[in-house]
Design a protein around this motif. Structure first.
Motif, PDB file in Angstrom:
ATOM      1  N   ARG A 131       0.807  -1.217   0.000  1.00 59.90           N
ATOM      2  CA  ARG A 131       0.000   0.000   0.000  1.00 59.90           C
ATOM      3  C   ARG A 131       0.844   1.273   0.000  1.00 59.90           C
ATOM      4  O   ARG A 131       0.283   2.373  -0.087  1.00 59.90           O
TER       5      ARG A 131
ATOM      6  N   PRO B 148     -14.376  -9.268  11.535  1.00 62.80           N
ATOM      7  CA  PRO B 148     -15.789  -9.120  11.174  1.00 62.80           C
ATOM      8  C   PRO B 148     -16.433 -10.465  10.840  1.00 62.80           C
ATOM      9  O   PRO B 148     -15.773 -11.377  10.325  1.00 62.80           O
ATOM     10  N   TRP B 150     -18.617 -11.366   8.561  1.00 62.77           N
ATOM     11  CA  TRP B 150     -18.728 -11.802   7.153  1.00 62.77           C
ATOM     12  C   TRP B 150     -17.418 -12.401   6.664  1.00 62.77           C
ATOM     13  O   TRP B 150     -17.406 -13.308   5.839  1.00 62.77           O
ATOM     14  N   ILE B 151     -16.311 -11.907   7.233  1.00 70.15           N
ATOM     15  CA  ILE B 151     -15.014 -12.458   6.840  1.00 70.15           C
ATOM     16  C   ILE B 151     -14.876 -13.873   7.393  1.00 70.15           C
ATOM     17  O   ILE B 151     -14.389 -14.785   6.713  1.00 70.15           O
ATOM     18  N   ALA B 188      -5.673 -13.487   3.037  1.00 67.39           N
ATOM     19  CA  ALA B 188      -6.656 -12.721   2.274  1.00 67.39           C
ATOM     20  C   ALA B 188      -6.947 -11.385   2.931  1.00 67.39           C
ATOM     21  O   ALA B 188      -7.134 -10.390   2.252  1.00 67.39           O
ATOM     22  N   TYR B 189      -7.018 -11.363   4.248  1.00 67.04           N
ATOM     23  CA  TYR B 189      -7.350 -10.116   4.933  1.00 67.04           C
ATOM     24  C   TYR B 189      -6.289  -9.818   5.986  1.00 67.04           C
ATOM     25  O   TYR B 189      -6.574  -9.813   7.179  1.00 67.04           O
ATOM     26  N   LYS B 197      -4.339  -3.491  16.038  1.00 70.75           N
ATOM     27  CA  LYS B 197      -5.680  -2.999  16.315  1.00 70.75           C
ATOM     28  C   LYS B 197      -6.754  -4.072  16.287  1.00 70.75           C
ATOM     29  O   LYS B 197      -7.919  -3.773  16.430  1.00 70.75           O
TER      30      LYS B 197
ATOM     31  N   MET C 173     -13.649  -0.603   4.401  1.00 71.13           N
ATOM     32  CA  MET C 173     -13.544  -0.447   5.842  1.00 71.13           C
ATOM     33  C   MET C 173     -12.887   0.869   6.227  1.00 71.13           C
ATOM     34  O   MET C 173     -13.285   1.514   7.182  1.00 71.13           O
ATOM     35  N   GLU C 174     -11.883   1.287   5.464  1.00 74.12           N
ATOM     36  CA  GLU C 174     -11.210   2.522   5.869  1.00 74.12           C
ATOM     37  C   GLU C 174     -12.103   3.742   5.665  1.00 74.12           C
ATOM     38  O   GLU C 174     -11.843   4.795   6.199  1.00 74.12           O
ATOM     39  N   LEU C 178     -17.889  -1.899   5.390  1.00 71.68           N
ATOM     40  CA  LEU C 178     -17.602  -3.197   5.972  1.00 71.68           C
ATOM     41  C   LEU C 178     -16.669  -4.027   5.105  1.00 71.68           C
ATOM     42  O   LEU C 178     -16.150  -5.030   5.537  1.00 71.68           O
ATOM     43  N   TYR C 179     -16.481  -3.597   3.859  1.00 75.23           N
ATOM     44  CA  TYR C 179     -15.846  -4.476   2.888  1.00 75.23           C
ATOM     45  C   TYR C 179     -14.333  -4.339   2.904  1.00 75.23           C
ATOM     46  O   TYR C 179     -13.779  -3.292   3.210  1.00 75.23           O
ATOM     47  N   LEU C 180     -13.670  -5.422   2.576  1.00 78.36           N
ATOM     48  CA  LEU C 180     -12.222  -5.407   2.385  1.00 78.36           C
ATOM     49  C   LEU C 180     -11.913  -6.210   1.132  1.00 78.36           C
ATOM     50  O   LEU C 180     -12.571  -7.210   0.870  1.00 78.36           O
ATOM     51  N   ASN C 181     -10.883  -5.775   0.384  1.00 81.38           N
ATOM     52  CA  ASN C 181     -10.458  -6.592  -0.743  1.00 81.38           C
ATOM     53  C   ASN C 181      -9.799  -7.866  -0.240  1.00 81.38           C
ATOM     54  O   ASN C 181      -9.190  -7.876   0.823  1.00 81.38           O
TER      55      ASN C 181
END
Lengths: 268, 383, 209
Positions: A131, B148, B150-151, B188-189, B197, C173-174, C178-181
């Motif tokens: 990033r 989260p 959904w993840i 993936a995340y 955090k 999310m940022e 709610l979504y993240l890649n």
């Protein structure tokens, strides 16, 4: 006509030779005729990166803009002319977590304030270290200060992890979760800028003839000796804080401080 | 026996040709949940090697997980209270807070995993296997508090389909599905799985901004990985009052689980012991240079090491099955985990990758021991 | 034989579906993993392979009666290598950013098994027109899989298609969403799983054949 024996040694060798010669000529022709365009592409890629460091991202005509704005210096730095103001662009090279990272950072005429920055990488972790190429991270450098007590203090730190006493002017927030890449960016900035510290000092002292310039006092003829002495102490942290300013007689308030010597000169 | 009657009456509806045969596997699962099935293995061909079937042994694992689950819930509330700056002694309140955070994760994990298992079982006309009861409980325990829902759902679905069903379902998988879930999340995340955090529920900004003195939201391993001094003492890491994945923090609670598993004969003590031996040896040989306030043996009490050794490495499906192989398998897991932690700057934690890696090698280890046994006996016979 | 006879149609169509080089013959997987993290390089790679396979097929088919049998593999390789080098040069000159993304994988088309397979199995025995159709068909069959995989990887891994943001910024999310890649989609490992899913779906649809 007798049928050729395609299995004979002579035939095989001749066939191979002829084919290789034809192919070699063909490839040489293609490569040489396209070389100019390819080199221009490579150069344009670099130019785009340099332009990004002075906040000119996504220019439609990179070559034209580059020619208009940027001049290359002998020492590897670049000078940019943005709306009449000169910026010095310093190339950065360093190591990330998994591979090399590089970039460019541009400095305002005061030799102190970051005008813009650009970073790129080869293979940092997607979603974390990778990033650093994103614009929000790079624009986070805009307006930050570089030198404190003649050392490069500008750095990337995790929120709350910056060395105590370092004001927010020198701190850029790290990419969350990418500690090691962010450390790499910090090391790269501090090492590379230190290498070009002289170039930055010269850039600062050069035309404005401000006696506040680091080590420029004696040389700048327009500066009265006694006011210089005061200013030199004032310059330490570029008059970033009130305390430093107090020691400079000519700087009545924080606002004037940055340009105390220039105003001094004009007053005379 | 009212229940039995009801079930028997319902049976034809769900059997082949019945009205609700599409839900036959579900009915079968419910029936065997309450009663031991009346069809037993045929006399010929089957080799029953244990008195309890897989359904009962799986409930023992769940029982062994309970101490870690309960402590994990308490710790969620405890860490949360410190992070927001109001530490209290209200154990009950902290526990309830943690329960409120943990319960949705458990529900999501079970709903997604069992839903997919049932769908596959129905599609292939097989019974629903029980294996997911453990996996579904492990998944919420090895994710960070802030993950989260959904993840978790996506990762669970991924693991059940690609780590389990494609190999043929329970008992056929190469990798431990719960660890595949975590590995998927991790790659993936990554922002949701590491860093400072994610370990404390909500208001994490308070501790990141340093509003609370002397409190960091980083895990001990995170601090080590970043080259910072560890701010937790050894007692914290043993009791478990440190930030971390929900089930992994308390060494004591995990050891209670280990005792239950070994006593019930479900987990192999050989794997558990050799994992700790491997980890201890490497942690002793490869100490952190200049890490303050951190003893080498604390490597075994922080992070997922103990949890992985007791609940993940011992998974009978993916572990080595030969008795000698179990020592090698466990030892290499422990050693590998510490090597990854200490020597690779990119991964502060190594247990997950170490177990997954050794899952791959377990069949090879078994093969070597089986072959050497065959050779030995062949020689003996030849004499 | 007419140019668009039934047999020729079959030569062209079969690699698109029932004899797909990636999904059925499981060839060319390496590059399918490497270049599909975004849709654009996937398309360019697919087209490059199509062009190279088609022309290499035609050239080898024209030469097939003159090629000395003992060095036929070398001859095929030289033809392929020459074509690949030309394509690589053209990409560098006219679509520089894509060629940077494709990096070494353009050069590695030389080692793509689909190419050698078609040259050896088809072009050495058939006329130029059939070989051309066969090359285009196989190239497009390969390109199709790449495009499907690239589509999903870019959509889920970057939230965009061909560089255009599809998933709104406010979902992230940022930005309070709610979504993240999914970072794993940008890694080659996920391409393997997506190719596997493609093969799974392909076999389920064509079960009886």
């Amino acid at each position: 006509m007798a049928k050729l024996n395609t299995n004979s040694n002579v035939y095989t060798i001749v066939y191979a030779s002829v084919m290789v010669i034809i192919v070699a000529f063909l490839l040489a022709f293609v490569a040489s005729s396209l070389k100019a365009t390819q080199d221009a592409n490579v150069a344009r890629d670099v130019k785009g990166q340099i332009l990004s460091s002075v906040n000119l991202r996504g220019e439609a005509d990179v070559d034209a803009k580059y020619a208009e704005v940027i001049t290359e210096n002998a020492d590897g730095t670049f000078t940019a002319n943005i709306n009449g103001e000169e910026k010095l662009i310093v190339p950065l090279k360093g190591a990330g977590l998994w591979g090399p990272i590089w970039g460019y950072i541009s400095v305002n005429k005061d030799g102190e304030t970051v005008y813009g920055a650009f970073f790129n990488h080869e293979g940092e972790t997607a979603g974390l270290g990778a990033r650093i190429v994103e614009e929000w991270f790079q624009t986070g450098f805009n307006g930050k200060k570089i030198f404190k007590d003649n050392e490069v203090a500008l750095g990337v730190y995790k929120a709350g992890k910056a060395p105590s006493g370092l004001s927010a002017d020198y701190v850029v927030d790290a990419v969350t979760g990418a500690t090691l890449t962010s450390d790499g960016v910090r090391n790269m900035i501090q090492k590379s800028i230190a290498q070009y510290a002289d170039a930055i000092a010269a850039f600062k002292g050069g035309e404005s003839k401000s006696c506040c310039g680091k080590g420029q006092c004696e040389m700048a003829d327009s500066c009265a000796t006694d006011s210089c002495a005061n200013c030199a102490s004032c310059d330490k942290a570029n008059c970033a804080s009130n305390e430093d300013c107090a020691s400079c007689e000519k700087c009545a308030s924080e606002k004037e401080c940055g340009s105390c010597c220039e105003s001094d000169n004009t007053n005379k | 026996m009212g229940l039995k009657k009801i079930l028997d009456n319902m049976k034809p509806t769900f059997s082949e040709g019945g009205k609700l045969s599409a839900f036959g596997s579900l009915f079968d699962a419910a029936e065997t949940f309450f009663y031991v099935p009346n069809e037993t293995a045929k006399v010929r061909g089957a080799h029953i090697h244990d008195a309890i079937d897989s359904k009962r042994s799986i409930f023992f694992v769940i029982i062994a997980l309970i101490p870690a689950i309960l402590f994990g819930m308490y710790n969620i509330g405890y860490q949360h209270n410190i992070a927001v700056g109001v530490p209290t002694d209200d154990i009950c309140g902290q526990f309830l807070y943690g329960l409120g955070v943990m319960l949705p994760k458990i529900i999501v994990s079970y709903a997604v995993g069992l839903g997919i298992e049932c769908a596959f079982a129905q599609w292939k006309k097989e019974e629903v296997h029980e294996g997911f009861f453990v996996t579904g409980m492990l998944i919420p325990m090895i994710v960070p508090v802030n993950c989260p829902l959904w993840i978790i759902a996506i990762a669970t679905a991924f693991a059940v389909i690609f780590a389990k069903e494609v190999f043929g379902g329970t008992g056929m998988n190469i990798f431990n599905p719960a660890l595949v879930t975590r590995a998927f999340l991790f790659f993936a995340y990554p922002a949701m799985m590491s860093g400072d955090k994610v370990w404390v529920n909500e208001n994490y900004m308070d501790c990141i901004n340093g509003t609370i003195d002397g409190y960091s939201c980083a895990t001990p391993l995170g601090q080590l990985g970043a080259g910072e001094p560890v701010t937790y003492d050894a007692m914290d890491t043993i009791i478990g009052t440190i930030p971390g994945s929900i089930g992994e923090t308390s060494f004591i609670a995990i050891m209670i689980g280990a005792v239950i598993l070994i006593w019930a004969g479900i987990a192999s003590w050989k794997i558990i012991v050799s994992t700790f031996v491997g980890g201890a040896l490497l942690a002793y040989l490869l100490p952190y240079a200049g890490a303050e306030n951190f003893e080498w043996w604390e490597q075994l009490t922080v992070g997922g090491f103990a949890f992985g050794a007791v609940f993940m490495a011992t998974d009978p499906v993916t572990a080595a099955r030969t008795e000698c192989g179990k020592y090698i398998y466990g030892f290499l897991i422990g050693a590998m985990a510490i090597i990854i932690r200490v020597l690779n700057p990119g991964f502060p934690e190594g247990m997950m990758l170490a177990i997954l890696l050794m899952n791959v090698f377990a069949p090879l280890i078994d093969y070597c021991f089986v072959q050497s046994n065959i050779n030995k006996r062949a020689k003996r016979a030849a004499k | 034989m007419s140019l668009f006879s039934k047999e020729n149609g079959e030569v062209f169509k079969s690699p698109l579906n029932l004899n797909n080089p990636v999904a059925v013959q499981v060839l060319g997987i390496c590059s399918a993993l490497a270049v599909t993290s975004q849709l654009k390089p996937a398309i360019v790679m697919g087209l490059s392979v199509t062009v190279i396979t088609a022309f290499a097929n035609v050239i080898i088919s024209l030469l097939r009666k003159t090629i000395p049998n003992r060095i036929r593999i070398i001859v095929q390789l030289v033809v392929v290598a020459a074509l690949v080098t030309i394509v690589s040069n053209i990409l560098k000159a006219y679509v520089y950013d894509v060629s940077v993304q494709l990096s070494v994988y353009v050069g590695l088309i030389i080692t793509n098994c689909i190419l050698m397979g078609r040259l050896e199995a088809f072009a050495m025995q058939n006329g130029p027109w059939e070989s051309f159709l066969d090359g285009v068909g196989n190239g497009l069959g390969y390109a199709f899989v790449l495009v499907v995989v690239g589509f999903f990887r870019e959509l889920l891994g970057f939230g965009s298609i061909l560089g255009f943001q599809i998933i709104p910024d406010s979902f992230y999310m940022e930005n309070g969403g709610l979504y993240l890649n999914n970072g794993m989609m940008t890694m080659p490992a996920m391409a393997l799983i997506l190719v596997a899913c493609f093969i799974w779906a392909h076999r389920s649809i064509n079960k009886e054949k």
